[in-house]
Enzyme design. Sequence first.
Site, PDB file in Angstrom:
ATOM      1  N   LEU A 241       4.248  -1.027   3.548  1.00 57.95           N
ATOM      2  CA  LEU A 241       3.513   0.235   3.609  1.00 57.95           C
ATOM      3  C   LEU A 241       4.456   1.374   3.251  1.00 57.95           C
ATOM      4  O   LEU A 241       5.459   1.600   3.935  1.00 57.95           O
ATOM      5  CB  LEU A 241       2.940   0.467   5.016  1.00 57.95           C
ATOM      6  CG  LEU A 241       2.000  -0.608   5.568  1.00 57.95           C
ATOM      7  CD1 LEU A 241       1.575  -0.266   6.987  1.00 57.95           C
ATOM      8  CD2 LEU A 241       0.780  -0.776   4.666  1.00 57.95           C
ATOM      9  N   GLU A 242       4.150   2.083   2.180  1.00 56.14           N
ATOM     10  CA  GLU A 242       4.896   3.279   1.786  1.00 56.14           C
ATOM     11  C   GLU A 242       4.023   4.474   2.134  1.00 56.14           C
ATOM     12  O   GLU A 242       3.054   4.764   1.429  1.00 56.14           O
ATOM     13  CB  GLU A 242       5.221   3.243   0.284  1.00 56.14           C
ATOM     14  CG  GLU A 242       6.058   2.043  -0.138  1.00 56.14           C
ATOM     15  CD  GLU A 242       7.453   2.040   0.452  1.00 56.14           C
ATOM     16  OE1 GLU A 242       7.858   3.074   1.030  1.00 56.14           O
ATOM     17  OE2 GLU A 242       8.138   1.021   0.344  1.00 56.14           O
ATOM     18  N   LEU A 243       4.341   5.159   3.211  1.00 56.82           N
ATOM     19  CA  LEU A 243       3.443   6.170   3.769  1.00 56.82           C
ATOM     20  C   LEU A 243       4.035   7.571   3.576  1.00 56.82           C
ATOM     21  O   LEU A 243       4.401   7.928   2.476  1.00 56.82           O
ATOM     22  CB  LEU A 243       3.155   5.831   5.226  1.00 56.82           C
ATOM     23  CG  LEU A 243       2.632   4.377   5.435  1.00 56.82           C
ATOM     24  CD1 LEU A 243       2.447   4.070   6.904  1.00 56.82           C
ATOM     25  CD2 LEU A 243       1.362   4.124   4.650  1.00 56.82           C
TER      26      LEU A 243
ATOM     27  N   PHE B 147       0.849  -1.189   0.000  1.00 51.04           N
ATOM     28  CA  PHE B 147       0.000   0.000   0.000  1.00 51.04           C
ATOM     29  C   PHE B 147       0.881   1.233   0.000  1.00 51.04           C
ATOM     30  O   PHE B 147       1.832   1.335   0.782  1.00 51.04           O
ATOM     31  CB  PHE B 147      -0.902   0.036   1.240  1.00 51.04           C
ATOM     32  CG  PHE B 147      -1.581   1.376   1.449  1.00 51.04           C
ATOM     33  CD1 PHE B 147      -2.678   1.737   0.674  1.00 51.04           C
ATOM     34  CD2 PHE B 147      -1.110   2.272   2.395  1.00 51.04           C
ATOM     35  CE1 PHE B 147      -3.283   2.973   0.849  1.00 51.04           C
ATOM     36  CE2 PHE B 147      -1.716   3.505   2.577  1.00 51.04           C
ATOM     37  CZ  PHE B 147      -2.807   3.862   1.806  1.00 51.04           C
TER      38      PHE B 147
END
Length: 476
Positions: A217-219, A194
Amino acid sequence: MDILADTPIADLAATRERLRTAWQARKPDYAQRRADLIRLRDAFRARSAEMDAAIRADFGHRSSHENLLSEAMIVLAEIDHALAQLRRWMKPRRAAVGWRFWPARAEIRPEPVGVVGILSPWNYPVNLALVPLASAIAAGNHVYLKPSEHTPRTSQFLRDLLADVFPDDRVAVALGGAELGAAFSAQPFDHLLFTGSTAVGRKVMAAAAPNLTPVTLELGGKAPALVCPDYPIERAAARIASGKWFNAGQTCIGVDYVLVDASRRDELVQALLAQLRARYGADLGTSRDYTRIINASQYARLASYLDDARQRGLQVIEPFAAPAAQAQRQAERLFPPALVIEPDPQAQVMQHEIFGPILPVISYRNLDEAIARINALDRPLALYPFGHDRAQIERILAQTLAGGVTVNDTLLHFGAHDLPFGGIGPSGIGAIHGRNGFDTFSKLLPVFHQRRLAGSDLLKPPYRGKIDAMIRWLAK
């Protein structure tokens, strides 16, 4: 372009199962992976003008040159890098077993995991969909992609492109909004990636948890630029301007705020204003190079940050402000660049990732104070220290921690294929790009090979005499 209907939620499980059944029946070998990547590269290159038109339509306006740099160039370079390195990445990697297990040997085999789910965002809707997809294909997986509903024309472009390149049991695309995204996250994928906000990332991780689906997770977060006293202000301003106002600030690793030594704060402000005038001219509305905000909700969020700053009595500098044109700008979602000077920690611009063209400028008295300001916030996805004194740069790197760093520039570590791209804590989990992406979507399978004759054959009950002595010696 007629927008296609959303994917029914009821179809998600069947599509995922179709992808996995096909993968199980014939796991992609080197030849297939290479052929898939070549077809994807060639088809994407041929349709780059179509991509540009779709993105510009979704944003209302986005610079075609920024589309070419951030979408086309990055995707093609990532695919070419994977093609050049794929055979080496796929080879088993030797691993030492230690003298106690001699004469055995060991290796690590990168094996595909199965079906990779990808949830991609709207801000770089092609890059952040196709770069991880290329890594997953290189690693030998099948892929189910769910692009953002906020860029519907670009999402349809991706669906059409991928349908032309791959059979529907190797790559599939689901279209839909938040409800579909939630159901997509809850599918029992073999890996789920995501890219998006930290708040949504928490929901994705929670949805994946019942299946124990591995997640990357790439936030985001508040990425600071820190200008040391020895660094030239004009050069810092130019490079910070690129890292801030590219894509109108709608960049997860974009500069979120800047820290500068107190005696040069006003000088930096003037240099930043000069950069804005040089880049976009006197009339922002006529500039072909300034991108619009993606939707009305994001525009209103940014406007509320400036309203909050004014209510707090903070100095807000808007070099392109023209109250008479405000209604038209809002209709076009043209949000002008703004500087907020010395915001307090409670200001909205310091409480949230800005993800837009507002730049807080904060002065510091000494480096300890600047580092403390950075460490008072969550660990960011990116950090941008500017300085020629190597000892000062090393001190900053030693006393802070971010997902990635570019020293004396901004954004560029994202495009270096051999650097892992990912966050830490609230800014992300795991990493992609290049071999790191290949490894993320692989099971690095440890394999221990025992010889025909081995000392371990002796290590069995009854533990008496020489066996007892041998074990006690080995355990020392």
